[in-house]
Design a protein around this motif. Structure first.
Motif, PDB file in Angstrom:
ATOM      1  N   SER A 280       0.812  -1.224   0.000  1.00  0.00           N
ATOM      2  CA  SER A 280       0.000   0.000   0.000  1.00  0.00           C
ATOM      3  C   SER A 280       0.843   1.269   0.000  1.00  0.00           C
ATOM      4  CB  SER A 280      -0.961  -0.003   1.193  1.00  0.00           C
ATOM      5  OG  SER A 280      -0.248  -0.111   2.411  1.00  0.00           O
ATOM      6  N   GLU A 281       1.931   1.307   0.777  1.00  0.00           N
ATOM      7  CA  GLU A 281       2.747   2.528   0.812  1.00  0.00           C
ATOM      8  C   GLU A 281       3.413   2.783  -0.528  1.00  0.00           C
ATOM      9  OE1 GLU A 281       5.440   2.953   4.026  1.00  0.00           O
ATOM     10  OE2 GLU A 281       3.944   2.528   5.579  1.00  0.00           O
ATOM     11  N   LEU A 282       3.842   1.713  -1.195  1.00  0.00           N
ATOM     12  CA  LEU A 282       4.431   1.878  -2.521  1.00  0.00           C
ATOM     13  C   LEU A 282       3.383   2.394  -3.507  1.00  0.00           C
ATOM     14  CD1 LEU A 282       6.572  -1.389  -2.729  1.00  0.00           C
ATOM     15  CD2 LEU A 282       7.451   0.956  -2.672  1.00  0.00           C
ATOM     16  N   ILE A 283       2.153   1.933  -3.358  1.00  0.00           N
ATOM     17  CA  ILE A 283       1.078   2.416  -4.229  1.00  0.00           C
ATOM     18  C   ILE A 283       0.791   3.885  -3.946  1.00  0.00           C
ATOM     19  CG2 ILE A 283      -1.399   2.211  -4.694  1.00  0.00           C
ATOM     20  CD1 ILE A 283      -1.089  -0.813  -4.440  1.00  0.00           C
ATOM     21  N   HIS A 284       0.802   4.261  -2.656  1.00  0.00           N
ATOM     22  CA  HIS A 284       0.547   5.663  -2.294  1.00  0.00           C
ATOM     23  C   HIS A 284       1.524   6.595  -3.001  1.00  0.00           C
ATOM     24  CE1 HIS A 284      -1.243   4.133   1.767  1.00  0.00           C
ATOM     25  NE2 HIS A 284      -2.024   3.887   0.738  1.00  0.00           N
ATOM     26  N   SER A 285       2.801   6.236  -2.965  1.00  0.00           N
ATOM     27  CA  SER A 285       3.811   7.094  -3.587  1.00  0.00           C
ATOM     28  C   SER A 285       3.897   6.879  -5.091  1.00  0.00           C
ATOM     29  CB  SER A 285       5.184   6.824  -2.963  1.00  0.00           C
ATOM     30  OG  SER A 285       5.547   5.460  -3.096  1.00  0.00           O
ATOM     31  N   GLY A 286       3.453   5.710  -5.544  1.00  0.00           N
ATOM     32  CA  GLY A 286       3.598   5.383  -6.961  1.00  0.00           C
ATOM     33  C   GLY A 286       2.540   5.980  -7.853  1.00  0.00           C
ATOM     34  N   ILE A 287       1.305   6.133  -7.370  1.00  0.00           N
ATOM     35  CA  ILE A 287       0.221   6.594  -8.238  1.00  0.00           C
ATOM     36  C   ILE A 287       0.540   7.940  -8.885  1.00  0.00           C
ATOM     37  CG2 ILE A 287      -2.149   7.472  -8.203  1.00  0.00           C
ATOM     38  CD1 ILE A 287      -2.930   5.107  -6.478  1.00  0.00           C
ATOM     39  N   PRO A 288       0.957   8.965  -8.112  1.00  0.00           N
ATOM     40  CA  PRO A 288       1.286  10.242  -8.777  1.00  0.00           C
ATOM     41  C   PRO A 288       2.426  10.098  -9.784  1.00  0.00           C
ATOM     42  CG  PRO A 288       1.057  10.542  -6.405  1.00  0.00           C
ATOM     43  CD  PRO A 288       1.105   9.074  -6.650  1.00  0.00           C
ATOM     44  N   LEU A 289       3.419   9.280  -9.448  1.00  0.00           N
ATOM     45  CA  LEU A 289       4.561   9.097 -10.342  1.00  0.00           C
ATOM     46  C   LEU A 289       4.151   8.397 -11.627  1.00  0.00           C
ATOM     47  CD1 LEU A 289       7.593   9.197 -10.945  1.00  0.00           C
ATOM     48  CD2 LEU A 289       7.820   7.057  -9.663  1.00  0.00           C
ATOM     49  N   PHE A 290       3.367   7.322 -11.500  1.00  0.00           N
ATOM     50  CA  PHE A 290       2.950   6.588 -12.691  1.00  0.00           C
ATOM     51  C   PHE A 290       2.054   7.464 -13.570  1.00  0.00           C
ATOM     52  CE2 PHE A 290       3.321   2.706  -9.757  1.00  0.00           C
ATOM     53  CZ  PHE A 290       4.656   2.559 -10.060  1.00  0.00           C
ATOM     54  N   ALA A 291       1.216   8.282 -12.937  1.00  0.00           N
ATOM     55  CA  ALA A 291       0.376   9.199 -13.710  1.00  0.00           C
ATOM     56  C   ALA A 291       1.242  10.165 -14.512  1.00  0.00           C
ATOM     57  CB  ALA A 291      -0.553   9.961 -12.783  1.00  0.00           C
ATOM     58  N   GLN A 292       2.327  10.604 -13.918  1.00  0.00           N
ATOM     59  CA  GLN A 292       3.248  11.506 -14.603  1.00  0.00           C
ATOM     60  C   GLN A 292       3.983  10.787 -15.733  1.00  0.00           C
ATOM     61  OE1 GLN A 292       6.016  13.386 -11.935  1.00  0.00           O
ATOM     62  NE2 GLN A 292       7.406  14.010 -13.590  1.00  0.00           N
ATOM     63  N   LEU A 293       4.385   9.542 -15.472  1.00  0.00           N
ATOM     64  CA  LEU A 293       5.158   8.783 -16.458  1.00  0.00           C
ATOM     65  C   LEU A 293       4.329   8.384 -17.673  1.00  0.00           C
ATOM     66  CD1 LEU A 293       7.321   6.450 -14.170  1.00  0.00           C
ATOM     67  CD2 LEU A 293       8.119   8.367 -15.588  1.00  0.00           C
ATOM     68  N   MET A 294       3.011   8.493 -17.594  1.00  0.00           N
ATOM     69  CA  MET A 294       2.210   8.212 -18.785  1.00  0.00           C
ATOM     70  C   MET A 294       2.583   9.148 -19.930  1.00  0.00           C
ATOM     71  SD  MET A 294      -1.637   7.046 -17.729  1.00  0.00           S
ATOM     72  CE  MET A 294      -2.154   8.600 -17.008  1.00  0.00           C
ATOM     73  N   ASN A 295       3.151  10.314 -19.593  1.00  0.00           N
ATOM     74  CA  ASN A 295       3.573  11.288 -20.599  1.00  0.00           C
ATOM     75  C   ASN A 295       5.054  11.181 -20.915  1.00  0.00           C
ATOM     76  OD1 ASN A 295       1.131  13.233 -21.029  1.00  0.00           O
ATOM     77  ND2 ASN A 295       1.223  12.897 -18.817  1.00  0.00           N
ATOM     78  N   ASP A 296       5.704  10.081 -20.511  1.00  0.00           N
ATOM     79  CA  ASP A 296       7.137   9.932 -20.715  1.00  0.00           C
ATOM     80  C   ASP A 296       7.504  10.067 -22.193  1.00  0.00           C
ATOM     81  OD1 ASP A 296       9.618   8.774 -18.972  1.00  0.00           O
ATOM     82  OD2 ASP A 296       9.753   8.082 -21.053  1.00  0.00           O
ATOM     83  N   ALA A 297       8.724  10.530 -22.434  1.00  0.00           N
ATOM     84  CA  ALA A 297       9.184  10.734 -23.805  1.00  0.00           C
ATOM     85  C   ALA A 297       9.225   9.427 -24.589  1.00  0.00           C
ATOM     86  CB  ALA A 297      10.569  11.390 -23.801  1.00  0.00           C
ATOM     87  N   HIS A 298       9.463   8.330 -23.898  1.00  0.00           N
ATOM     88  CA  HIS A 298       9.473   7.044 -24.587  1.00  0.00           C
ATOM     89  C   HIS A 298       8.119   6.368 -24.394  1.00  0.00           C
ATOM     90  CE1 HIS A 298      10.653   3.129 -26.097  1.00  0.00           C
ATOM     91  NE2 HIS A 298      11.773   3.687 -26.542  1.00  0.00           N
ATOM     92  N   GLU A 299       7.487   5.990 -25.499  1.00  0.00           N
ATOM     93  CA  GLU A 299       6.120   5.472 -25.444  1.00  0.00           C
ATOM     94  C   GLU A 299       5.996   4.212 -24.597  1.00  0.00           C
ATOM     95  OE1 GLU A 299       4.308   4.920 -29.217  1.00  0.00           O
ATOM     96  OE2 GLU A 299       4.127   7.061 -29.631  1.00  0.00           O
ATOM     97  N   LEU A 300       7.024   3.358 -24.600  1.00  0.00           N
ATOM     98  CA  LEU A 300       6.931   2.112 -23.850  1.00  0.00           C
ATOM     99  C   LEU A 300       6.853   2.371 -22.347  1.00  0.00           C
ATOM    100  CD1 LEU A 300       6.769  -0.919 -24.259  1.00  0.00           C
ATOM    101  CD2 LEU A 300       9.255  -1.038 -24.083  1.00  0.00           C
ATOM    102  N   VAL A 301       7.529   3.412 -21.876  1.00  0.00           N
ATOM    103  CA  VAL A 301       7.436   3.775 -20.457  1.00  0.00           C
ATOM    104  C   VAL A 301       6.007   4.211 -20.138  1.00  0.00           C
ATOM    105  CG1 VAL A 301       8.283   5.306 -18.639  1.00  0.00           C
ATOM    106  CG2 VAL A 301       9.862   4.452 -20.381  1.00  0.00           C
ATOM    107  N   GLY A 302       5.442   5.059 -20.994  1.00  0.00           N
ATOM    108  CA  GLY A 302       4.062   5.502 -20.774  1.00  0.00           C
ATOM    109  C   GLY A 302       3.085   4.353 -20.806  1.00  0.00           C
ATOM    110  N   GLU A 303       3.320   3.412 -21.719  1.00  0.00           N
ATOM    111  CA  GLU A 303       2.437   2.252 -21.806  1.00  0.00           C
ATOM    112  C   GLU A 303       2.501   1.422 -20.528  1.00  0.00           C
ATOM    113  OE1 GLU A 303       1.844  -1.778 -24.535  1.00  0.00           O
ATOM    114  OE2 GLU A 303       3.344  -0.281 -25.085  1.00  0.00           O
ATOM    115  N   SER A 304       3.710   1.175 -20.028  1.00  0.00           N
ATOM    116  CA  SER A 304       3.851   0.371 -18.806  1.00  0.00           C
ATOM    117  C   SER A 304       3.296   1.100 -17.592  1.00  0.00           C
ATOM    118  CB  SER A 304       5.325   0.016 -18.581  1.00  0.00           C
ATOM    119  OG  SER A 304       5.777  -0.868 -19.579  1.00  0.00           O
TER     120      SER A 304
END
Length: 868
Positions: A413-437
């Motif tokens: 749960s703590e990893l999810i708490h800190s991860g959700i904002p980061l993963f939301a940001q990474l959806m716009n990553d310069a490399h499409e595969l990062v955004g997809e994952s």
């Protein structure tokens, strides 16, 4: 291979017919199929001889291949009953014809065309499967073995392939111990390092994979087992990558079949697999990763069996070695390293090494649970923030998403708490595969750990997912999946509201807007993903979102109406339109199932739309539109009756669509839906429906599994029509009794599955007929009562029966007893008092399945009526 004058007349054109089948030209294909079918019907013996002649001496390699394919279709089938029919037809051939075919196949083993030789090997295996168990080809193995000592590499390769296929197809207990030993020795010699031909070594290794039953006795003997395992591990070190890959495939099969004796070998197997993952070309490396996945699957299965045994206060039949847990650190390290080996441009759905490693890590997490965190979290936290290495960043995100299926929400749960904002940001990553994952990982969180999403993150998460729908198609598809997962996880059902309710309008608006965009054809199919998310939101909508559901209804019906005028000038256009209509009909079906009787005012307009969809493909019947009609009937009951005048011909066409068994299956389900919806009103369609059903039963090309479902439909119709069904009782009951008498080899899993499906449908058919006739025509049941009770007793004695079959058997037991209670109480009581009847009823009491519990309750009440 010889034939008569009719074969000579066909000889000049036969090759052209075979080439036409493979031409890609639909008109030529249909004409060729028609001519070949006519030839087969007129003279099956010569048809088989002509195919064999083409395979044996044909000049065109494509025609030779097609001849082999058609021969295989005449000798075997995945459906066990069809396979038995083919076997009977082969046995009925003139002995001289069979002899010519077998002689021709044997001669083809030495052909320079390796594909033709391989097909001949397969065909000998299929004929062996028919004849050897019946004692009709006793010298096959003895005839093949001398070829393994020849200097002819082509013949040796095809022969070892043949040995593999024969041993795969024929039960080992049919062969003598000497034949088994000699065959295994020949195959093992072929894969030994001393064999000079790599083609033979490769074929021998593949043959061992096919002939795995040969190893049963060897794996039970320590010395022989050591010899086999040493030889296979040695083959994984071959200089030929084909041999290495095939050896790894064999190791995977052996692990799966003989896990219990792998204790002393797994260290060496893991070492081999580690080396192959890190150093072999991708095809071999993929198989090496599969080694770890296979061990995980075995240990997950053993853990489940141990849990079941513990519930019964018993010791498990087999214990896990915990190979994965014992080497967890180095396994995780290897998989994480491999996840960093992405391709620069990875096609969606491509099975790459990094994808295989991620899938294996998912299985590792399921196998060891929270322990996986100690060996992955450091990698994830170290690499997820790396800015100058997209591969490390993507692997970290992918790894986190992969382990989510095995870890507990509390541990992560703590990893999810800190991860959700980061993963939301990474959806716009310069490399499409990062955004997809990143978007895929968010979707997994929504599916598996929605309870860890903090309230303060909820709005931002939904905003990100909504915005993500406008990004590239792979990210958009994952965001749609995430929204659907969240709707399912937070499903409100009949509740007044839900946490998602405030966001329904925006989410549905964006999903429908994105779904309206033209499909780019990239393969991501974001349109379908969006409609699936819409369906999930509809199915789980709380009461205060009902207006949004009807808004969706208006949009979807409009789009379905517009689809009726879409271009259909080419086959591709027709297929695209049909697929689009399928997702729209699926959404409408979910809306119908959600609002139920509130759909009544729209019956006419919906049925007009569905009829329009049917008319778009007059050559078939649209499956999703059929399902939508069935859902509508269930929702509005007899309000659908006025629309059936135009629909019923379509339904009957679907029932008679023998060429597309899936369409026929769905049509049968809709018949059941209509029978339940119309009740006695279905009598208006009774005669034409029963005529079509009996035509289905007589159709030789309709798979037995489809015919089995007809038996349950008999029950639905009988229950609806009551005494009107009595006119069809004498025609239906022999069919059901014949099905009740079917027996199969319970040692073959596919046969067990088929028998359970057949018996489940048979029980439903009997139950519906008993309930439909018991008030007015109970006397019709009496002559069959003893057989029906015996059928239930037979089911009880079958240890491979499913719970659904058990439930159906008890339903027959109780319904029949109640139906005959007034006139034959004492006789019925004797059956109910029998040991098997008491035992099967008691067995239901142990289940926690709601449907089973209902039947158990009914059974107890029935027993009490008879003082038991």
């Amino acid at each position: 291979v010889h034939g008569d004058s009719s074969l000579a007349r066909h000889a000049m054109s036969f090759t052209d017919l075979l080439l036409a089948i493979n031409s890609g030209n639909n008109a030529r294909l249909q004409a060729a199929e028609a001519q070949l079918n006519r030839f087969k019907t007129e003279n099956f013996d010569n048809y088989m001889l002509s195919l064999c002649r083409e395979l044996v001496v044909g000049a065109d390699p494509v025609a030779r291949q097609m001849a082999g394919v058609l021969l295989k279709l005449e000798l075997d089938s995945k459906d066990p009953l069809v396979a038995e029919q083919h076997a009977l037809r082969w046995r009925a051939l003139d002995p001289s014809v069979k002899g010519q075919i077998k002689e021709g196949l044997f001669s083809t083993l030495a052909t320079e065309d390796p594909k033709a030789g391989h097909v001949a090997a397969q065909l000998i295996g299929k004929i062996g499967a028919i004849e050897i168990p019946a004692g009709e080809w006793p010298g096959l193995i003895d005839a093949l073995l001398p070829n393994m000592t020849t200097a002819n590499e082509v013949l040796k390769r095809a022969t070892v392939q043949t040995l593999g296929y024969v041993c795969e197809a024929v039960p080992m207990d049919v062969f003598s111990p000497d034949e088994v030993a000699a065959t295994l020795t020949a195959i093992m010699a072929g894969l030994a390092p001393e064999e000079p031909s790599m083609d033979v070594r490769h074929a021998s290794t593949k043959a061992l994979g096919h002939a795995l039953p040969l190893l049963a006795s060897a794996m039970a003997n320590l010395d022989e087992r050591n010899y086999v395992m040493t030889a296979i591990c040695s083959a994984t070190q071959s200089e030929d990558t084909r041999v290495r890959r095939a050896a790894l495939e064999v190791l995977i099969k052996i692990i799966s079949a003989h896990y219990s004796v792998m204790g002393e070998y797994m260290s060496a197997i893991f070492s081999v697999a580690f080396a192959a993952v890190r150093g072999d070309p991708e095809p071999s490396a993929l198989q090496a990763v599969e080694v770890f996945s296979t061990v995980c699957e075995e240990e997950m299965y053993l853990a489940a069996m141990a849990a079941e045994a513990a519930k019964r206060h018993q010791a498990p039949a087999e214990h896990s070695y915990n190979f994965i847990k014992n080497d967890l650190g180095i396994i995780c390290q290897m998989l994480l390293e491999t996840m960093c080996r992405q391709l620069d441009h990875q096609e969606e759905g491509a099975w790459t090494l990094s994808m295989a490693a991620g899938t294996s890590l998912d299985l590792v997490a399921k196998t060891v649970g929270d322990e996986v965190l100690g060996h992955t979290v450091d990698f994830i936290l170290t690499n997820v923030f790396v800015q100058d290495n997209w591969r490390a960043r993507e692997a970290a995100v992918f790894a986190f998403g992969s382990i989510l299926s095995g870890v507990s929400t509390g541990a992560v749960s703590e990893l999810i708490h800190s991860g959700i904002p980061l993963f939301a940001q990474l959806m716009n990553d310069a490399h499409e595969l990062v955004g997809e994952s990143a978007s895929w990982t968010l979707a997994r969180i929504c599916k598996l750990h929605h309870g860890a999403i903090l309230p303060e993150h909820f709005e931002a998460l939904l905003y990100s997912l909504n915005m993500g729908l406008e990004l590239n198609e792979r990210v958009a598809a994952n965001c749609a999946w995430a929204i659907g997962n969240l709707a399912t996880s937070l499903g409100a059902g009949a509740e007044e509201t839900s946490a998602l309710a405030p966001y329904y309008a925006d989410l549905l608006r964006t999903l429908l807007a994105v779904a309206a965009k033209p499909d780019s054809g990239s393969g991501s199919n974001v349109r379908t993903s969006c409609y699936l998310a819409v369906s999930s939101l509809v199915r789980n909508a709380p009461l205060d979102c009902s207006t949004h559901v009807f808004t969706v209804f208006q949009v979807i019906t409009q789009r379905l109406e517009e689809s009726l005028s879409m271009d259909g000038s080419t086959a591709t256009d027709v297929e695209k339109r049909s697929e689009f209509q399928a997702v729209l009909c699926s959404v409408l079906r979910d809306i119908t199932q959600k609002v139920q009787e509130e759909m009544a005012p729209f019956v006419d307009s919906l049925m007009n739309l569905y009829m329009g969809v049917f008319m778009c493909r007059p050559d078939t019947v649209h499956e999703e539109a059929l399902l939508a009609v069935g859902a509508l009937a269930t929702a509005v009951d007899d309000a659908i009756a006025p629309s059936l005048t135009t629909f019923f011909p379509v339904l009957l066409y679907g029932l008679r669509n023998f060429a597309e068994s899936n369409v026929c299956t769905i049509a049968l389900g809709v018949v059941g839906d209509l029978a339940r919806a119309l009740d006695e009103g279905f009598c208006a369609h009774l005669e034409e429906t029963m005529t079509a059903l009996f035509e289905d039963l007589a159709a030789p090309t309709l798979p037995p599994a489809v015919k089995a479902s007809i038996l349950a439909v008999f029950g639905d119709i009988a229950l609806a029509c009551g005494e009107a069904f009595a006119d069809y009782f004498s025609a239906c009951i022999p069919v059901l009794m014949e099905a009740a008498a079917v027996v199969v080899d319970t040692g073959i899993e596919e046969h067990v599955d088929y028998l359970n499906d057949l018996r489940e449908n048979t029980c439903e058919g009997f139950t519906g007929i008993i309930q439909g006739l018991r008030d007015t025509h109970a006397a019709l049941l009496l002559p069959y009562a003893a057989q029906l009770y015996d059928f239930v007793a037979t089911i009880y004695a079958d240890t491979t029966r499913s719970e659904a079959v058990t439930r159906g058997a008890v339903s027959i037991l109780c319904d029949l007893s109640v139906a005959l209670m007034a006139t034959h109480r004492e006789v019925v009581a004797q059956y109910l008092a029998s040991d098997w009847a008491r035992a099967i009823v008691h067995e239901l009491d142990q289940s926690d399945d709601p449907d089973t519990m209902d039947v158990a309750k009914f059974a107890r009440k029935t027993m009490k009526k008879f003082g038991l």
